[in-house]
Design an enzyme around this catalytic site. Structure first.
Site, PDB file in Angstrom:
ATOM      1  N   LYS A 194      94.189  40.881  -1.604  1.00 16.63           N
ATOM      2  CA  LYS A 194      95.079  41.488  -0.641  1.00 16.63           C
ATOM      3  C   LYS A 194      95.553  42.858  -1.125  1.00 16.63           C
ATOM      4  O   LYS A 194      96.077  43.653  -0.366  1.00 16.63           O
ATOM      5  CB  LYS A 194      96.338  40.599  -0.463  1.00 16.63           C
ATOM      6  CG  LYS A 194      96.087  39.216   0.019  1.00 16.63           C
ATOM      7  CD  LYS A 194      97.452  38.474   0.024  1.00 16.63           C
ATOM      8  CE  LYS A 194      97.213  36.986   0.179  1.00 16.63           C
ATOM      9  NZ  LYS A 194      98.493  36.242  -0.069  1.00 16.63           N
ATOM     10  N   GLY A 195      95.382  43.090  -2.429  1.00 18.14           N
ATOM     11  CA  GLY A 195      95.999  44.260  -3.055  1.00 18.14           C
ATOM     12  C   GLY A 195      95.673  45.593  -2.413  1.00 18.14           C
ATOM     13  O   GLY A 195      96.504  46.488  -2.363  1.00 18.14           O
ATOM     14  N   ASP A 231      91.744  47.414 -13.681  1.00 18.25           N
ATOM     15  CA  ASP A 231      92.442  47.055 -14.915  1.00 18.25           C
ATOM     16  C   ASP A 231      91.376  46.889 -15.989  1.00 18.25           C
ATOM     17  O   ASP A 231      90.919  47.862 -16.570  1.00 18.25           O
ATOM     18  CB  ASP A 231      93.231  45.767 -14.633  1.00 18.25           C
ATOM     19  CG  ASP A 231      94.257  45.450 -15.693  1.00 18.25           C
ATOM     20  OD1 ASP A 231      93.851  45.064 -16.799  1.00 18.25           O
ATOM     21  OD2 ASP A 231      95.465  45.579 -15.419  1.00 18.25           O
ATOM     22  N   PHE A 241     102.089  46.439 -16.291  1.00 19.52           N
ATOM     23  CA  PHE A 241     101.937  45.722 -15.037  1.00 19.52           C
ATOM     24  C   PHE A 241     102.734  46.435 -13.947  1.00 19.52           C
ATOM     25  O   PHE A 241     103.917  46.697 -14.092  1.00 19.52           O
ATOM     26  CB  PHE A 241     102.397  44.274 -15.167  1.00 19.52           C
ATOM     27  CG  PHE A 241     101.900  43.428 -14.034  1.00 19.52           C
ATOM     28  CD1 PHE A 241     100.579  42.989 -14.002  1.00 19.52           C
ATOM     29  CD2 PHE A 241     102.731  43.109 -12.975  1.00 19.52           C
ATOM     30  CE1 PHE A 241     100.106  42.234 -12.935  1.00 19.52           C
ATOM     31  CE2 PHE A 241     102.268  42.349 -11.908  1.00 19.52           C
ATOM     32  CZ  PHE A 241     100.954  41.914 -11.894  1.00 19.52           C
ATOM     33  N   VAL A 242     102.051  46.777 -12.874  1.00 13.60           N
ATOM     34  CA  VAL A 242     102.698  47.525 -11.792  1.00 13.60           C
ATOM     35  C   VAL A 242     102.674  46.734 -10.488  1.00 13.60           C
ATOM     36  O   VAL A 242     101.807  45.878 -10.280  1.00 13.60           O
ATOM     37  CB  VAL A 242     102.025  48.908 -11.586  1.00 13.60           C
ATOM     38  CG1 VAL A 242     102.201  49.776 -12.823  1.00 13.60           C
ATOM     39  CG2 VAL A 242     100.550  48.773 -11.236  1.00 13.60           C
ATOM     40  N   ASP A 286     101.147  42.933  -6.189  1.00  9.26           N
ATOM     41  CA  ASP A 286     102.202  41.922  -6.216  1.00  9.26           C
ATOM     42  C   ASP A 286     102.472  41.354  -7.604  1.00  9.26           C
ATOM     43  O   ASP A 286     101.661  41.470  -8.522  1.00  9.26           O
ATOM     44  CB  ASP A 286     101.789  40.743  -5.334  1.00  9.26           C
ATOM     45  CG  ASP A 286     100.695  39.901  -6.011  1.00  9.26           C
ATOM     46  OD1 ASP A 286      99.646  40.472  -6.384  1.00  9.26           O
ATOM     47  OD2 ASP A 286     100.896  38.684  -6.187  1.00  9.26           O
ATOM     48  N   ARG A 288     104.599  43.488  -2.567  1.00  3.70           N
ATOM     49  CA  ARG A 288     103.476  44.182  -1.916  1.00  3.70           C
ATOM     50  C   ARG A 288     103.972  45.170  -0.861  1.00  3.70           C
ATOM     51  O   ARG A 288     103.317  46.156  -0.560  1.00  3.70           O
ATOM     52  CB  ARG A 288     102.564  43.169  -1.203  1.00  3.70           C
ATOM     53  CG  ARG A 288     101.785  42.247  -2.112  1.00  3.70           C
ATOM     54  CD  ARG A 288     100.688  41.562  -1.294  1.00  3.70           C
ATOM     55  NE  ARG A 288     100.178  40.352  -1.913  1.00  3.70           N
ATOM     56  CZ  ARG A 288      99.205  40.334  -2.837  1.00  3.70           C
ATOM     57  NH1 ARG A 288      98.645  41.447  -3.227  1.00  3.70           N
ATOM     58  NH2 ARG A 288      98.795  39.193  -3.345  1.00  3.70           N
TER      59      ARG A 288
HETATM   60  P1  XMP Z   1      90.451  43.565 -13.468  1.00  6.20           P
HETATM   61  O1  XMP Z   1      91.125  43.286 -14.790  1.00  6.20           O
HETATM   62  O2  XMP Z   1      89.353  42.604 -13.196  1.00  6.20           O
HETATM   63  O3  XMP Z   1      91.629  43.269 -12.443  1.00  6.20           O
HETATM   64  O4  XMP Z   1      90.040  45.011 -13.359  1.00  6.20           O
HETATM   65  C1  XMP Z   1      91.569  43.696 -11.172  1.00  6.20           C
HETATM   66  C2  XMP Z   1      92.555  42.960 -10.312  1.00  6.20           C
HETATM   67  O5  XMP Z   1      93.671  42.422 -11.066  1.00  6.20           O
HETATM   68  C3  XMP Z   1      94.870  42.656 -10.394  1.00  6.20           C
HETATM   69  N1  XMP Z   1      95.725  43.535 -11.229  1.00  6.20           N
HETATM   70  C4  XMP Z   1      97.002  43.843 -10.998  1.00  6.20           C
HETATM   71  N2  XMP Z   1      97.811  43.459 -10.008  1.00  6.20           N
HETATM   72  N3  XMP Z   1      99.546  44.760 -10.967  1.00  6.20           N
HETATM   73  C5  XMP Z   1      99.099  43.919  -9.998  1.00  6.20           C
HETATM   74  O6  XMP Z   1      99.866  43.602  -9.110  1.00  6.20           O
HETATM   75  C6  XMP Z   1      98.789  45.182 -11.989  1.00  6.20           C
HETATM   76  O7  XMP Z   1      99.257  45.948 -12.838  1.00  6.20           O
HETATM   77  C7  XMP Z   1      97.436  44.694 -12.001  1.00  6.20           C
HETATM   78  N4  XMP Z   1      96.414  44.897 -12.845  1.00  6.20           N
HETATM   79  C8  XMP Z   1      95.368  44.163 -12.338  1.00  6.20           C
HETATM   80  C9  XMP Z   1      94.499  43.324  -9.105  1.00  6.20           C
HETATM   81  O8  XMP Z   1      94.389  42.365  -8.086  1.00  6.20           O
HETATM   82  C10 XMP Z   1      93.154  43.932  -9.348  1.00  6.20           C
HETATM   83  O9  XMP Z   1      92.351  44.067  -8.209  1.00  6.20           O
HETATM   84 MG    MG Z   2      92.648  43.816  -6.110  1.00  6.33          MG
END
Ligand code: XMP
Ligand code: MG
Length: 186
Positions: free
Chosen positions: A50-51, A110, A159-160, A166, A172
Site C-alpha cells: 500500500k506504501g 530499503d 524508520f520513516v 506506515d 499513511r
Molecule cells: P526492502 O528492505 O525490501 O523493503 O527494500 C521495502 C519495503 O519495506 C517497507 N519499508 C518501510 N516502511 N518505513 C516504512 O513505513 C520505512 O522506513 C521502511 N523501510 C522499508 C516498505 O514497504 C518498502 O516497500
Molecule cells: Mg512498499
C-alpha cells in the site's frame, strides 16, 4: 494529528510535490518517443501497495504523458521493520505487460530485496522495458544493488512514516515524511 509521535519532518509536503513534478518531467522526457503511438503503447505504471499509493497518484497526475495505472501487493516475510527477500504476491496484476513499457512506482527502497525480487518476477513477463521510480531510498541499508533509474530523495537509515508509509498501519495519511519518535515503539 498524531501529536508527539513524529520526532522530525524529513521531507515536507512541498518538497514531495516539487520532487514529484521533477521526476514526472524527467520520465516524460525519457518516454515521450517510446510511447507516442496510441493506447497499446501507453506507459504502464505499477504501484506497489500500500506504501506507494500516495506517490503513485500524485506522480500519475504530474506526468504529462498518458499512463495506465496498475497495482500489485506483495508481502515480504520477516519482521515489520525489516524484510527478508522472500516475497509472496498478495495481489497480482490484472493485465499482461508483455511488450509494454513498464515503470514500477515505489515508496521506498530499503534493503532492495523486495524490489530485486519484483524486478525478476516482472522481467519473466517480457515487458518492452522495465524501470523503477522511487520517492525514497536508504543508501546505507542496501543489501542488494538494484538498478533504479529515478530516485526522489536519499535518506538516512531510519524508520520513516507518512505519505503512504506506515507503522502498524498508522501514519499513511500524513502528507509529509517524518521519523517516528522512539516512544511509539515502546
Ligand atoms: P526492502 O528492505 O525490501 O523493503 O527494500 C521495502 C519495503 O519495506 C517497507 N519499508 C518501510 N516502511 N518505513 C516504512 O513505513 C520505512 O522506513 C521502511 N523501510 C522499508 C516498505 O514497504 C518498502 O516497500
Ligand atoms: Mg512498499
Amino acid at each position: 494529528m498524531y501529536d508527539g509521535d513524529i520526532s522530525s519532518v524529513l521531507v515536507t509536503e512541498e518538497q514531495v510535490r516539487e520532487k514529484t513534478a521533477e521526476l514526472a518531467q524527467q520520465v516524460a522526457g525519457d518516454y515521450a518517443d517510446l510511447v507516442r503511438d496510441g493506447r497499446e503503447s501507453d506507459l504502464v505504471l505499477i504501484g506497489v501497495l500500500k506504501g506507494a499509493v500516495m506517490f503513485m497518484t500524485d506522480f500519475a497526475r504530474a506526468l504529462p504523458i498518458p499512463a495506465q495505472l496498475e497495482f500489485m501487493a506483495v508481502s515480504s516475510y520477516g519482521s515489520s521493520t525489516s524484510s527478508s527477500g522472500v516475497v509472496r504476491i498478495l495481489k497480482d496484476l490484472d493485465r499482461d505487460i508483455a511488450g509494454r513499457h513498464v515503470l514500477i512506482v515505489e515508496d521506498i527502497i530499503d534493503s532492495g530485496l523486495t524490489l530485486n525480487w519484483l524486478l525478476g518476477n516482472l522481467q519473466t513477463r517480457s515487458p518492452a522495458s522495465l524501470e523503477v521510480v522511487t520517492l525514497l531510498r536508504k543508501p546505507d541499508a542496501v543489501k542488494v544493488d538494484v538498478p533504479v533509474r529515478y530516485v526522489g530523495f536519499d535518506i538516512p537509515n531510519e524508520f520513516v512514516v507518512g505519505y503512504g508509509l506506515d507503522y502498524a498501519e498508522r501514519y499513511r495519511d500524513l502528507p509529509y515524511i517524518g521519523t517516528l519518535d522512539p516512544s511509539v515503539y515502546a
